[in-house]
Design a protein around this motif. Structure first.
Motif, PDB file in Angstrom:
ATOM      1  N   SER A  69      23.722   0.874 -28.685  1.00 29.07           N
ATOM      2  CA  SER A  69      23.837   0.081 -29.913  1.00 29.07           C
ATOM      3  C   SER A  69      24.965  -0.934 -29.808  1.00 29.07           C
ATOM      4  N   LEU A  70      26.112  -0.481 -29.280  1.00 29.80           N
ATOM      5  CA  LEU A  70      27.252  -1.397 -29.135  1.00 29.80           C
ATOM      6  C   LEU A  70      26.891  -2.516 -28.174  1.00 29.80           C
ATOM      7  N   GLY A  71      26.170  -2.174 -27.103  1.00 27.74           N
ATOM      8  CA  GLY A  71      25.732  -3.186 -26.138  1.00 27.74           C
ATOM      9  C   GLY A  71      24.859  -4.237 -26.808  1.00 27.74           C
ATOM     10  N   VAL A  72      23.939  -3.787 -27.650  1.00 24.16           N
ATOM     11  CA  VAL A  72      23.040  -4.714 -28.344  1.00 24.16           C
ATOM     12  C   VAL A  72      23.841  -5.600 -29.311  1.00 24.16           C
ATOM     13  N   LEU A  73      24.761  -4.971 -30.070  1.00 21.05           N
ATOM     14  CA  LEU A  73      25.569  -5.742 -31.032  1.00 21.05           C
ATOM     15  C   LEU A  73      26.368  -6.821 -30.314  1.00 21.05           C
ATOM     16  N   LYS A  74      26.913  -6.461 -29.128  1.00 21.04           N
ATOM     17  CA  LYS A  74      27.730  -7.427 -28.382  1.00 21.04           C
ATOM     18  C   LYS A  74      26.850  -8.507 -27.754  1.00 21.04           C
ATOM     19  N   ARG A  75      25.754  -8.076 -27.139  1.00 18.56           N
ATOM     20  CA  ARG A  75      24.870  -8.997 -26.414  1.00 18.56           C
ATOM     21  C   ARG A  75      24.372 -10.102 -27.339  1.00 18.56           C
ATOM     22  N   TYR A  76      23.985  -9.736 -28.552  1.00 19.25           N
ATOM     23  CA  TYR A  76      23.441 -10.733 -29.475  1.00 19.25           C
ATOM     24  C   TYR A  76      24.486 -11.222 -30.473  1.00 19.25           C
ATOM     25  N   GLN A  77      25.742 -10.809 -30.248  1.00 19.15           N
ATOM     26  CA  GLN A  77      26.866 -11.217 -31.107  1.00 19.15           C
ATOM     27  C   GLN A  77      26.491 -11.136 -32.587  1.00 19.15           C
ATOM     28  N   LEU A  78      25.913  -9.997 -32.953  1.00 19.07           N
ATOM     29  CA  LEU A  78      25.473  -9.807 -34.330  1.00 19.07           C
ATOM     30  C   LEU A  78      26.669  -9.721 -35.280  1.00 19.07           C
ATOM     31  N   LYS A  79      26.456 -10.188 -36.497  1.00 25.00           N
ATOM     32  CA  LYS A  79      27.487 -10.089 -37.523  1.00 25.00           C
ATOM     33  C   LYS A  79      27.105  -8.969 -38.500  1.00 25.00           C
ATOM     34  N   SER A  80      28.127  -8.504 -39.246  1.00 18.79           N
ATOM     35  CA  SER A  80      27.835  -7.476 -40.239  1.00 18.79           C
ATOM     36  C   SER A  80      27.037  -8.110 -41.370  1.00 18.79           C
ATOM     37  N   PHE A  81      26.461  -7.261 -42.247  1.00 15.01           N
ATOM     38  CA  PHE A  81      25.674  -7.772 -43.367  1.00 15.01           C
ATOM     39  C   PHE A  81      26.516  -8.646 -44.289  1.00 15.01           C
ATOM     40  N   GLU A  82      27.853  -8.473 -44.214  1.00  8.84           N
ATOM     41  CA  GLU A  82      28.739  -9.296 -45.043  1.00  8.84           C
ATOM     42  C   GLU A  82      29.156 -10.570 -44.306  1.00  8.84           C
ATOM     43  N   GLY A  83      28.661 -10.732 -43.093  1.00  8.98           N
ATOM     44  CA  GLY A  83      28.958 -11.948 -42.342  1.00  8.98           C
ATOM     45  C   GLY A  83      30.181 -11.880 -41.440  1.00  8.98           C
ATOM     46  N   GLN A  84      30.840 -10.703 -41.368  1.00  9.78           N
ATOM     47  CA  GLN A  84      32.009 -10.611 -40.494  1.00  9.78           C
ATOM     48  C   GLN A  84      31.567 -10.506 -39.035  1.00  9.78           C
ATOM     49  N   ASP A  85      32.435 -11.016 -38.138  1.00 10.32           N
ATOM     50  CA  ASP A  85      32.220 -10.761 -36.716  1.00 10.32           C
ATOM     51  C   ASP A  85      32.433  -9.273 -36.492  1.00 10.32           C
ATOM     52  N   ILE A  86      31.639  -8.690 -35.603  1.00 14.20           N
ATOM     53  CA  ILE A  86      31.812  -7.274 -35.313  1.00 14.20           C
ATOM     54  C   ILE A  86      32.753  -7.122 -34.129  1.00 14.20           C
ATOM     55  N   SER A  87      33.840  -6.404 -34.355  1.00 14.74           N
ATOM     56  CA  SER A  87      34.812  -6.225 -33.275  1.00 14.74           C
ATOM     57  C   SER A  87      35.380  -4.823 -33.345  1.00 14.74           C
ATOM     58  N   LEU A  88      35.503  -4.178 -32.207  1.00 21.88           N
ATOM     59  CA  LEU A  88      36.084  -2.838 -32.168  1.00 21.88           C
ATOM     60  C   LEU A  88      37.524  -2.945 -31.707  1.00 21.88           C
ATOM     61  N   LYS A  89      38.384  -2.194 -32.408  1.00 25.20           N
ATOM     62  CA  LYS A  89      39.783  -2.207 -31.997  1.00 25.20           C
ATOM     63  C   LYS A  89      39.946  -1.313 -30.763  1.00 25.20           C
ATOM     64  N   PRO A  90      40.513  -1.835 -29.676  1.00 25.28           N
ATOM     65  CA  PRO A  90      40.728  -0.967 -28.508  1.00 25.28           C
ATOM     66  C   PRO A  90      41.814   0.054 -28.793  1.00 25.28           C
ATOM     67  N   LYS A  91      41.727   1.238 -28.144  1.00 28.76           N
ATOM     68  CA  LYS A  91      42.743   2.276 -28.332  1.00 28.76           C
ATOM     69  C   LYS A  91      43.946   1.933 -27.440  1.00 28.76           C
TER      70      LYS A  91
END
Lengths: 153, 191
Positions: A69-91
Motif C-alpha cells: 500500500s505504501l509503495g502504491v501511495l508513493k508511486r502515484y504520489q497520492l494525496k489524502s482525501f483532504e488534499g495533504q501530501d502523504i508523508s511518513l515521518k522517519p524514525k
C-alpha cells in the motif's frame, strides 16, 4: 491574528464531525483485531512458544499488505482525501532506546497477552479488568516521561 | 440463507490470511483519511499530556497532535463491542494442543475465553494477578514510550516502511516476550 483564532475555534462541532472518521477507522481496526483473535492471551502464548503459525501469519501478511500500500501511495504520489501530501515521518536512527524499550514492552506484552490496540479492543469486548491494564500502562508512560532526562537513548 | 452465511462469517474468527491483510490496510486508510501515521501507544502519552504536566515529555498541544489518535482509540473500543459482544464467536476459543499442554504444566487452564481466569477483578486481588496485569501494564507503558511505539507503529507501520529502528524494536519485543514466556511466567504461576 484575531481572525485566524476565530477561524480555528469557532466551529468545534464541524471540527468534531470532521474527526469522527478516525472513530470509524478505529472501529474497523478493532473489529478485525477481535476477529483475528490476536487480542487473546492464549494466541500470544502460542506465538512465543512457536506452537502456532496464526500470529506470524497475521503480522507478516499485515506488513506485506501495508508495504505494498505504501509503495502504491508513493508511486502515484497520492494525496489524502483532504488534499495533504502523504508523508511518513522517519524514525530517529538511534538504537539503544529501541532495543531497551522494545524488550521492556515485550515483557509486558507476554504478561498481559495484549499490546495497546488489543487492550482497547478487550475493554470493548467486555474484559473490563483490562481498564486496570490500561491505567497501569498510562502510569508506566508517565514514569518514563518523568525519568526520561536521566535515561540513555 | 445468504444472510445467515454472511452473519456466520462475521461471528466466526477469521484465519490469518484474511485478518492480517485487513489489519495492514489500516495503514493506507489512516494516511488517506488525513495523513496520519498508524499507531496506538502514543495515546498513553496523550492521556498524560491531557492531565497537564510540567514534565517536558508531556508538554505539547495534545488537542492538535493527539485528538485524532484518541478518537481512533475510542473507535477500537467500539470495534471491540461490535465484534466481541454483538457479533461474538458463539464457540469458545480454541488453543493449539501443544500450547494447552505447555500451559497445563504451569497450572494454567484453557477456559474457552480470551484470557485465563486470573485476568478478572477477583484475580486482581492476588499477587499473581497484580504482577500480570499491573506489572504488565506498567512495562507496556514504560516500554512503548521508551521505544517510541508498539506493535502497530513499529512492527506493522515501521517494518512496512523499511525502518531499521522498527526492526530493532520488533526484535526487542520478541526478546522480551520470550523472556516472560519461558522464565517469568513459570515463576509467577508458582506463586
Amino acid at each position: 491574528m484575531a481572525s485566524i483564532q476565530v477561524k480555528t475555534t469557532a466551529k468545534p462541532l464541524s471540527l468534531a464531525l470532521a474527526q469522527a472518521k478516525y472513530v470509524a477507522a478505529g472501529l474497523y481496526f478493532g473489529f478485525v483485531l477481535v476477529k483475528a483473535e490476536v487480542i487473546s492471551w492464549y494466541r500470544i502464548q502460542e506465538m512465543f512458544r512457536f506452537q502456532s503459525f496464526h500470529m506470524y501469519g497475521v503480522i507478516a501478511s499485515a506488513v506485506v499488505v501495508a508495504a505494498i500500500s505504501l509503495g502504491v501511495l508513493k508511486r502515484y504520489q497520492l494525496k489524502s482525501f483532504e488534499g495533504q501530501d502523504i508523508s511518513l515521518k522517519p524514525k530517529a536512527p538511534t538504537y539503544f532506546r529501541y532495543i531497551t524499550g522494545g524488550i521492556l514492552f515485550g515483557l509486558g506484552w507476554a504478561l498481559t497477552g495484549a499490546c495497546p490496540g488489543p487492550i482497547a479492543a478487550l475493554i470493548g469486548a467486555g474484559s473490563s479488568v483490562f481498564l486496570v491494564v490500561l491505567l497501569s500502562a498510562v502510569a508506566g508512560t508517565w514514569l518514563y516521561g518523568v525519568l526520561r532526562p536521566n535515561l540513555p537513548h | 440463507m445468504m444472510l445467515m452465511t454472511v452473519l456466520d462469517f462475521f461471528r466466526e474468527p477469521w484465519p490469518w490470511y484474511i485478518a492480517g491483510p485487513l489489519i495492514g490496510l489500516t495503514v493506507p486508510l489512516l494516511l488517506l483519511l488525513g495523513n496520519k501515521d498508524f499507531g496506538v501507544s502514543s495515546n498513553l502519552r496523550h492521556v498524560c499530556s491531557v492531565f497537564g504536566s510540567k514534565v517536558k515529555f508531556f508538554s505539547y498541544d495534545w488537542r492538535k497532535e493527539g485528538s485524532w489518535n484518541l478518537l481512533f482509540f475510542l473507535g477500537i473500543v467500539l470495534g471491540g463491542v461490535v465484534a466481541g459482544v454483538w457479533l461474538a464467536n458463539p464457540e469458545g476459543l480454541k488453543v493449539a494442543e501443544a500450547t494447552s499442554q505447555s500451559l497445563a504444566n504451569l497450572g494454567i487452564g484453557v477456559n474457552g475465553q480470551l484470557a485465563p481466569d486470573i485476568f478478572s477483578w477477583a484475580g486482581l486481588l492476588s499477587l499473581k494477578g497484580l504482577l500480570l496485569m499491573v506489572g504488565g501494564g506498567l512495562l507496556i507503558g514504560f516500554g512503548t514510550a521508551y521505544a517510541g511505539g508498539c506493535t502497530s507503529g513499529h512492527s506493522i507501520l515501521g517494518l512496512a516502511n523499511f525502518q531499521l529502528p522498527s526492526l530493532v524494536a520488533t526484535i526487542g519485543f520478541f526478546i522480551g516476550g520470550l523472556i516472560t514466556t519461558h522464565f517469568l511466567l513459570p515463576l509467577i504461576f508458582k506463586l
